[in-house]
Write a protein that holds these residues in place. Structure first.
Motif, mmCIF file in Angstrom:
data_model
loop_
_atom_site.group_PDB
_atom_site.id
_atom_site.type_symbol
_atom_site.label_atom_id
_atom_site.label_comp_id
_atom_site.label_asym_id
_atom_site.label_seq_id
_atom_site.Cartn_x
_atom_site.Cartn_y
_atom_site.Cartn_z
ATOM 1 N N ILE A 44 0.981 -1.094 0.089
ATOM 2 C CA ILE A 44 0.152 -0.030 0.189
ATOM 3 C C ILE A 44 0.993 1.130 0.050
ATOM 4 C CG2 ILE A 44 -1.981 -1.032 1.108
ATOM 5 C CD1 ILE A 44 -1.202 0.224 3.756
ATOM 6 N N GLU A 45 0.515 2.272 -0.115
ATOM 7 C CA GLU A 45 1.157 3.542 -0.184
ATOM 8 C C GLU A 45 2.055 3.673 1.010
ATOM 9 O OE1 GLU A 45 -1.391 7.258 0.972
ATOM 10 O OE2 GLU A 45 -2.044 6.409 -0.844
ATOM 11 N N GLY A 46 3.352 4.128 1.204
ATOM 12 C CA GLY A 46 4.195 4.334 2.085
ATOM 13 C C GLY A 46 3.753 5.474 3.232
ATOM 14 N N ALA A 47 4.207 5.373 4.326
ATOM 15 C CA ALA A 47 3.955 6.403 5.294
ATOM 16 C C ALA A 47 5.089 6.550 6.295
ATOM 17 C CB ALA A 47 2.768 6.287 5.867
ATOM 18 N N ARG A 48 4.967 7.401 7.227
ATOM 19 C CA ARG A 48 6.265 7.313 8.171
ATOM 20 C C ARG A 48 6.350 6.338 9.338
ATOM 21 N NH1 ARG A 48 9.784 11.866 8.368
ATOM 22 N NH2 ARG A 48 10.102 12.671 6.493
ATOM 23 N N GLN A 49 5.334 5.736 9.444
ATOM 24 C CA GLN A 49 5.011 4.862 10.648
ATOM 25 C C GLN A 49 4.227 3.474 10.296
ATOM 26 O OE1 GLN A 49 1.688 8.155 11.880
ATOM 27 N NE2 GLN A 49 2.067 6.852 13.437
ATOM 28 N N TRP A 50 4.177 2.958 11.070
ATOM 29 C CA TRP A 50 3.626 1.424 11.348
ATOM 30 C C TRP A 50 1.956 1.779 11.253
ATOM 31 C CZ3 TRP A 50 5.725 -3.381 10.633
ATOM 32 C CH2 TRP A 50 7.065 -3.680 10.938
ATOM 33 N N ARG A 51 1.149 0.765 10.358
ATOM 34 C CA ARG A 51 -0.113 1.132 10.213
ATOM 35 C C ARG A 51 -0.882 -0.264 10.691
ATOM 36 N NH1 ARG A 51 0.504 3.125 4.551
ATOM 37 N NH2 ARG A 51 2.573 2.112 5.314
ATOM 38 N N LEU A 52 -1.908 0.015 11.234
ATOM 39 C CA LEU A 52 -3.011 -1.017 11.397
ATOM 40 C C LEU A 52 -4.273 -0.842 10.380
ATOM 41 C CD1 LEU A 52 -3.453 -1.313 15.302
ATOM 42 C CD2 LEU A 52 -2.125 -2.868 13.690
ATOM 43 N N LEU A 137 7.543 -3.979 16.414
ATOM 44 C CA LEU A 137 8.091 -2.676 16.910
ATOM 45 C C LEU A 137 9.204 -2.757 17.689
ATOM 46 C CD1 LEU A 137 4.838 -1.065 17.776
ATOM 47 C CD2 LEU A 137 6.105 -0.546 15.824
ATOM 48 N N LYS A 138 9.367 -3.845 18.345
ATOM 49 C CA LYS A 138 10.884 -4.230 19.434
ATOM 50 C C LYS A 138 11.839 -4.241 18.449
ATOM 51 C CE LYS A 138 12.552 -7.299 22.627
ATOM 52 N NZ LYS A 138 12.470 -8.496 23.451
ATOM 53 N N PHE A 139 11.682 -5.099 17.055
ATOM 54 C CA PHE A 139 12.809 -5.226 16.402
ATOM 55 C C PHE A 139 13.063 -4.217 15.380
ATOM 56 C CE2 PHE A 139 12.168 -9.466 18.386
ATOM 57 C CZ PHE A 139 13.292 -9.490 19.286
ATOM 58 N N SER A 140 12.240 -3.307 15.200
ATOM 59 C CA SER A 140 12.260 -2.460 14.052
ATOM 60 C C SER A 140 12.641 -1.058 14.568
ATOM 61 C CB SER A 140 10.881 -2.309 13.492
ATOM 62 O OG SER A 140 10.890 -1.091 12.585
ATOM 63 N N ARG A 141 13.639 -0.635 13.682
ATOM 64 C CA ARG A 141 13.972 0.957 13.770
ATOM 65 C C ARG A 141 13.049 1.902 13.099
ATOM 66 N NH1 ARG A 141 20.545 0.085 13.769
ATOM 67 N NH2 ARG A 141 20.878 -1.146 15.333
ATOM 68 N N ALA A 142 12.377 1.282 12.250
ATOM 69 C CA ALA A 142 11.444 2.236 11.306
ATOM 70 C C ALA A 142 10.179 2.816 12.114
ATOM 71 C CB ALA A 142 11.241 1.482 10.025
ATOM 72 N N GLY A 143 9.792 3.838 11.635
ATOM 73 C CA GLY A 143 8.568 4.272 12.140
ATOM 74 C C GLY A 143 8.671 4.938 13.398
#
Length: 143
Positions: A44-52, A137-143
């Motif tokens: 889907i289109e990207g953003a700056r954070q994780w999404r539900l 989220l624990k293992f991700s540095r993104a968002g």
């Protein structure tokens, strides 16, 4: 007599490999899977954070009722709450109604969780979603 040390060394190195191969071939080992959702592929289109991502469709009556569940999952994240956004989008070819998707910041769909419409079952789905999201989220540095 001369060949005993050589045979012992070959046995020490080859026997564990042969046993590991036999264990995998016979299905005696079940790998530990920690993810409770279903792995999916898509974008889907990207953003700056994780999404539900909650896809909505007119024929899915219980999909709109999942909004409070996702809001509660977002609140339960605590300090990571600002790293995750809850998004409702229309269902499409890559997003099937009746599921909640986790999407990473670049827009890659990661996992999906089925919604049943039953309050008790959806609570269990929310618990599984929260556990997997916390791990991501624990293992991700993104968002």
């Amino acid at each position: 007599m001369k060949h005993k040390p050589v045979l012992a060394l070959v046995g020490v190195f080859l026997l564990p490999v042969a046993l590991a191969w036999l264990t995998l071939q016979q299905g005696w080992f079940t790998p530990g899977v920690k993810g409770q959702g279903e792995w999916v592929e898509g974008r889907i289109e990207g953003a700056r954070q994780w999404r539900l991502v909650l896809p909505l469709a007119p024929e899915c009556g219980h999909c709109a009722d999942a909004g409070p569940l996702l809001h509660n999952v977002d609140l339960a994240l605590g300090r990571d709450e600002e790293r995750v956004a809850v998004v409702q989008v229309p269902a499409g070819p890559g997003l099937e109604a009746g599921f909640v998707y986790i999407a990473d910041p670049p827009g890659q769909l990661v996992m999906r969780y089925a919604l049943s419409g039953d309050e008790q079952q959806d609570r269990l789905t929310g618990k599984a979603l929260l556990g997997d999201l916390r791990r991501l989220l624990k293992f991700s540095r993104a968002g």
